[in-house]
Design an enzyme around this catalytic site. Structure first.
Site, PDB file in Angstrom:
ATOM      1  N   ARG A  15       0.839  -1.200   0.000  1.00 25.99           N
ATOM      2  CA  ARG A  15       0.000   0.000   0.000  1.00 25.99           C
ATOM      3  C   ARG A  15       0.880   1.259   0.000  1.00 25.99           C
ATOM      4  NH1 ARG A  15      -3.561  -1.450   5.156  1.00 25.99           N
ATOM      5  NH2 ARG A  15      -1.576  -2.374   5.711  1.00 25.99           N
ATOM      6  N   LYS A  75       2.244   1.983   7.193  1.00 19.58           N
ATOM      7  CA  LYS A  75       2.737   1.188   8.322  1.00 19.58           C
ATOM      8  C   LYS A  75       3.595   2.030   9.256  1.00 19.58           C
ATOM      9  CE  LYS A  75       1.247  -2.995   8.024  1.00 19.58           C
ATOM     10  NZ  LYS A  75       0.330  -3.456   9.074  1.00 19.58           N
ATOM     11  N   TYR A  94      -0.380   4.459  10.650  1.00 18.95           N
ATOM     12  CA  TYR A  94      -0.624   3.461  11.698  1.00 18.95           C
ATOM     13  C   TYR A  94       0.649   3.329  12.534  1.00 18.95           C
ATOM     14  CZ  TYR A  94      -4.772   1.653   9.232  1.00 18.95           C
ATOM     15  OH  TYR A  94      -5.998   1.517   8.640  1.00 18.95           O
ATOM     16  N   HIS A  96       0.504   1.504  16.189  1.00 16.32           N
ATOM     17  CA  HIS A  96       0.381   0.327  17.078  1.00 16.32           C
ATOM     18  C   HIS A  96       1.544   0.280  18.070  1.00 16.32           C
ATOM     19  CE1 HIS A  96      -3.023  -1.230  14.858  1.00 16.32           C
ATOM     20  NE2 HIS A  96      -2.366  -1.007  13.733  1.00 16.32           N
ATOM     21  N   GLU A 118      -4.835   4.410  14.138  1.00 19.39           N
ATOM     22  CA  GLU A 118      -5.686   3.426  14.826  1.00 19.39           C
ATOM     23  C   GLU A 118      -6.337   3.973  16.090  1.00 19.39           C
ATOM     24  OE1 GLU A 118      -2.410   3.165  14.582  1.00 19.39           O
ATOM     25  OE2 GLU A 118      -1.550   2.772  16.551  1.00 19.39           O
ATOM     26  N   ASP A 198     -22.923 -13.525  17.577  1.00 20.38           N
ATOM     27  CA  ASP A 198     -22.319 -12.433  18.351  1.00 20.38           C
ATOM     28  C   ASP A 198     -22.797 -12.570  19.792  1.00 20.38           C
ATOM     29  OD1 ASP A 198     -20.964  -9.523  17.212  1.00 20.38           O
ATOM     30  OD2 ASP A 198     -21.582  -9.613  19.302  1.00 20.38           O
ATOM     31  N   LEU A 240     -13.794  -9.240  18.345  1.00 15.58           N
ATOM     32  CA  LEU A 240     -12.845  -8.279  18.913  1.00 15.58           C
ATOM     33  C   LEU A 240     -13.328  -7.880  20.294  1.00 15.58           C
ATOM     34  CD1 LEU A 240     -10.355  -6.409  18.650  1.00 15.58           C
ATOM     35  CD2 LEU A 240     -11.890  -4.664  17.762  1.00 15.58           C
ATOM     36  N   ILE A 269      -6.696 -12.973  13.823  1.00 12.34           N
ATOM     37  CA  ILE A 269      -5.340 -13.459  14.123  1.00 12.34           C
ATOM     38  C   ILE A 269      -4.430 -12.311  14.582  1.00 12.34           C
ATOM     39  CG2 ILE A 269      -4.560 -13.289  11.709  1.00 12.34           C
ATOM     40  CD1 ILE A 269      -3.586 -16.023  14.240  1.00 12.34           C
ATOM     41  N   ASP A 270      -4.739 -11.077  14.117  1.00 17.20           N
ATOM     42  CA  ASP A 270      -3.883  -9.956  14.546  1.00 17.20           C
ATOM     43  C   ASP A 270      -4.068  -9.642  16.028  1.00 17.20           C
ATOM     44  OD1 ASP A 270      -6.447  -8.968  14.138  1.00 17.20           O
ATOM     45  OD2 ASP A 270      -5.761  -7.017  13.447  1.00 17.20           O
ATOM     46  N   LYS A 279      -2.279 -19.902  14.072  1.00 19.65           N
ATOM     47  CA  LYS A 279      -0.993 -19.199  14.164  1.00 19.65           C
ATOM     48  C   LYS A 279      -0.842 -18.370  12.891  1.00 19.65           C
ATOM     49  CE  LYS A 279       1.946 -23.177  12.781  1.00 19.65           C
ATOM     50  NZ  LYS A 279       1.621 -23.364  11.447  1.00 19.65           N
ATOM     51  N   ASN A 300      -2.154  -9.718   7.777  1.00 25.31           N
ATOM     52  CA  ASN A 300      -2.407  -8.451   7.049  1.00 25.31           C
ATOM     53  C   ASN A 300      -3.167  -8.750   5.765  1.00 25.31           C
ATOM     54  OD1 ASN A 300      -0.243  -9.677   5.762  1.00 25.31           O
ATOM     55  ND2 ASN A 300       0.611  -7.733   5.049  1.00 25.31           N
TER      56      ASN A 300
HETATM   57  N1  LIG Z   1      -6.263 -10.193   9.666  1.00 27.22           N
HETATM   58  C1  LIG Z   1      -6.432  -8.978   9.181  1.00 27.22           C
HETATM   59  O1  LIG Z   1      -5.836  -8.593   8.191  1.00 27.22           O
HETATM   60  C2  LIG Z   1      -7.389  -8.031   9.847  1.00 27.22           C
HETATM   61  C3  LIG Z   1      -7.816  -6.850   9.186  1.00 27.22           C
HETATM   62  C4  LIG Z   1      -8.765  -6.038   9.822  1.00 27.22           C
HETATM   63  C5  LIG Z   1      -9.269  -6.390  11.079  1.00 27.22           C
HETATM   64  N2  LIG Z   1      -8.793  -7.536  11.692  1.00 27.22           N
HETATM   65  C6  LIG Z   1      -9.292  -7.975  13.018  1.00 27.22           C
HETATM   66  O2  LIG Z   1     -10.604  -8.495  12.897  1.00 27.22           O
HETATM   67  C7  LIG Z   1     -11.206  -8.497  14.190  1.00 27.22           C
HETATM   68  C8  LIG Z   1     -12.595  -7.915  14.119  1.00 27.22           C
HETATM   69  O3  LIG Z   1     -12.523  -6.528  13.839  1.00 27.22           O
HETATM   70  P1  LIG Z   1     -13.825  -5.617  13.675  1.00 27.22           P
HETATM   71  O4  LIG Z   1     -13.364  -4.321  13.101  1.00 27.22           O
HETATM   72  O5  LIG Z   1     -14.906  -6.354  12.991  1.00 27.22           O
HETATM   73  O6  LIG Z   1     -14.243  -5.406  15.211  1.00 27.22           O
HETATM   74  P2  LIG Z   1     -15.668  -4.930  15.746  1.00 27.22           P
HETATM   75  O7  LIG Z   1     -15.431  -4.352  17.096  1.00 27.22           O
HETATM   76  O8  LIG Z   1     -16.384  -4.125  14.718  1.00 27.22           O
HETATM   77  O9  LIG Z   1     -16.511  -6.296  15.897  1.00 27.22           O
HETATM   78  C9  LIG Z   1     -16.174  -7.295  16.815  1.00 27.22           C
HETATM   79  C10 LIG Z   1     -17.454  -8.036  17.202  1.00 27.22           C
HETATM   80  O10 LIG Z   1     -17.073  -9.182  17.984  1.00 27.22           O
HETATM   81  C11 LIG Z   1     -18.104  -9.378  18.938  1.00 27.22           C
HETATM   82  N3  LIG Z   1     -17.612 -10.278  19.981  1.00 27.22           N
HETATM   83  C12 LIG Z   1     -16.752 -10.025  20.991  1.00 27.22           C
HETATM   84  N4  LIG Z   1     -16.529 -11.141  21.711  1.00 27.22           N
HETATM   85  C13 LIG Z   1     -17.263 -12.124  21.138  1.00 27.22           C
HETATM   86  C14 LIG Z   1     -17.461 -13.501  21.421  1.00 27.22           C
HETATM   87  N5  LIG Z   1     -16.852 -14.103  22.445  1.00 27.22           N
HETATM   88  N6  LIG Z   1     -18.273 -14.217  20.615  1.00 27.22           N
HETATM   89  C15 LIG Z   1     -18.897 -13.618  19.568  1.00 27.22           C
HETATM   90  N7  LIG Z   1     -18.771 -12.325  19.260  1.00 27.22           N
HETATM   91  C16 LIG Z   1     -17.959 -11.581  20.033  1.00 27.22           C
HETATM   92  C17 LIG Z   1     -18.442  -7.974  19.385  1.00 27.22           C
HETATM   93  O11 LIG Z   1     -19.714  -7.919  20.022  1.00 27.22           O
HETATM   94  C18 LIG Z   1     -18.420  -7.211  18.058  1.00 27.22           C
HETATM   95  O12 LIG Z   1     -19.702  -7.155  17.441  1.00 27.22           O
HETATM   96  C19 LIG Z   1     -10.231  -7.681  15.070  1.00 27.22           C
HETATM   97  O13 LIG Z   1      -9.428  -8.581  15.802  1.00 27.22           O
HETATM   98  C20 LIG Z   1      -9.405  -6.927  14.071  1.00 27.22           C
HETATM   99  O14 LIG Z   1      -8.145  -6.569  14.602  1.00 27.22           O
HETATM  100  C21 LIG Z   1      -7.873  -8.326  11.108  1.00 27.22           C
END
Ligand SMILES: NC(=O)c1ccc[n+]([C@@H]2O[C@H](COP(=O)([O-])OP(=O)(O)OC[C@H]3O[C@@H](n4cnc5c(N)ncnc54)[C@H](O)[C@@H]3O)[C@@H](O)[C@H]2O)c1
Length: 372
Positions: A15, A75, A94, A96, A118, A198, A240, A269-270, A279, A300
């Site tokens: 990016r 980044k 970003y 972090h 963030e 959820d 999350l 996973i992040d 993992k 990512n």
């Molecule tokens: N891997 C990647 O590249 C990447 C990219 C973007 C976001 N993410 C990750 O994705 C995850 C979700 O992000 P988001 O923006 O959707 O967050 P968000 O806060 O919008 O949504 C998270 C949801 O999880 C629910 N929740 C919490 N604990 C729970 C449980 N035990 N059981 C069921 N639901 C539960 C919450 O009520 C909420 O609705 C985060 O960990 C974020 O860091 C990863």
């Protein structure tokens, strides 16, 4: 203001912090924009696109850091980049910082002012500069899940939408926030039979009101989770709990209850991942198998679609970037408390409480800095 955009140097990062459109707007606001040669290439932007937008191209990152008043990136600055930051320079990217003491120390020592994407907030309590990447990862999750389900990739050999006479794939999405909602919409659009779980009843009510005809909802009790996982072809992990590691919602022992060749896509996973066997993997080698279940755990995901991600991020950052450039960071933060939430470091001081708590460093409140 002179706005500088260097090429991203973190491995696998394609990016770029400024799109040509963002550069054009900054120039229209009377600012000067300098972009490192080739910075946009990974996202499909040529140097000529930036020149058309009114920006100047400089050869090296050193040139950009030496001349710019504000550095706009994607980044967190890598060690070599941090050495080039200087007192009074503004960094918008970003960061972090909480798990990264080295970067925090370097940013404080540089004397720069660092605003982290963030931690910028919006009036609904959301994170407007994180949301676009969650939207991208969510929409990508069914796509990579569908690929993982293909026989040659180790999956069950099930087609998302089925065909007439053969039922669709069953997709279960745990967490119905930004990632989960976008994942569910795309999976349903591919013809899969989708259920979103959820723990938040208000969220489930919202999803049912808005998407009731598109996918089903279920409360995320442990019992419902394993019942649905037994039937699932794809499980997308999208939970999350802000500021905490992701809870483990499917244990290793439970994998043996799932259908062989089913796919777990752990977007969370992040934050450590929400399946016990997750993992982190990379785009080069995204999938592995545990007890017959395929795991996709790329940390990512938006990097896979660098062009879409760059434009989506640019749309979200541009108004903030323009405000910072037009007013200077201090006035921009005084006028917008949500932007002020982004202030993490200023002139050798840490200004974000959660980072200070995580790293055991004293914090100066942004309000005190802004009054000074
Ligand atoms: N891997 C990647 O590249 C990447 C990219 C973007 C976001 N993410 C990750 O994705 C995850 C979700 O992000 P988001 O923006 O959707 O967050 P968000 O806060 O919008 O949504 C998270 C949801 O999880 C629910 N929740 C919490 N604990 C729970 C449980 N035990 N059981 C069921 N639901 C539960 C919450 O009520 C909420 O609705 C985060 O960990 C974020 O860091 C990863």
């Amino acid at each position: 203001m002179k706005i500088g955009c260097p090429t991203e140097i973190k491995p696998q990062e394609f990016r770029v912090g400024l799109t040509p459109n963002a550069a054009r707007e900054a120039v229209a606001h009377g600012h000067e924009v300098v972009v490192q040669a080739g910075a946009g290439k990974g996202a499909g932007f040529e140097d000529a696109d930036y020149v058309d937008a009114g920006a100047a191209i400089l050869d090296t990152a050193e040139d950009i850091f030496a001349t710019a008043d504000m550095i706009v990136k994607v980044k967190e600055p890598q060690a070599g980049e941090r050495k080039m930051l200087r007192e009074g320079q503004l960094l918008f990217t970003y960061l972090h910082l909480a798990p990264d003491p080295d970067q925090t120390r370097d940013l404080m020592e540089s004397g720069c002012t660092a605003i982290a994407y963030e931690t910028v907030t919006d009036r609904n309590g959301g994170l407007p500069l994180l949301a676009p990447m969650s939207e991208v990862a969510g929409r990508l999750a069914p796509q990579v899940g569908a690929w993982t389900l293909q026989k040659a990739n180790g999956g069950r050999g099930v087609l998302m939408g089925g065909v007439p006479g053969v039922g669709p794939a069953r997709v279960m999405v745990i967490g119905g926030g930004v990632v989960g909602t976008h994942a569910a919409r795309i999976a349903a659009g591919m013809g899969a039979d989708v259920t979103v779980l959820d723990r938040s009843l208000p969220r489930l009510r919202y999803l049912d009101d808005v998407f009731g005809g598109t996918f089903k909802t279920s409360y995320a009790s442990a019992g419902n989770t394993i019942d649905l996982a037994r039937e699932a072809d794809i499980v997308i992990g999208a939970v999350l709990i802000p500021g905490a590691a992701a809870p483990k919602l499917i244990s290793r022992a439970q994998l043996s209850e799932m259908k062989p060749g089913a796919a777990l896509v752990d977007v969370a996973i992040d934050q450590g991942g929400c399946f016990e066997t997750s993992k982190a993997t990379t785009h080069q080698d995204p999938v592995y198998e545990v007890d017959g279940i395929m795991h996709y755990c790329v940390a990512n995901m938006p990097g896979a679609v660098a062009r879409t991600s760059t434009i989506a991020l640019g749309n979200a950052t541009m108004p903030f970037m323009l405000n910072l450039a037009d007013k200077g960071w201090k006035q921009a933060c005084l006028d917008d408390p949500h932007l002020m939430e982004g202030l993490n470091v200023h002139a050798g001081k840490l200004t974000y409480y959660a980072v200070g708590k995580a790293l055991g460093i004293d914090v100066t409140s942004p309000q005190v800095i802004l009054r000074g």
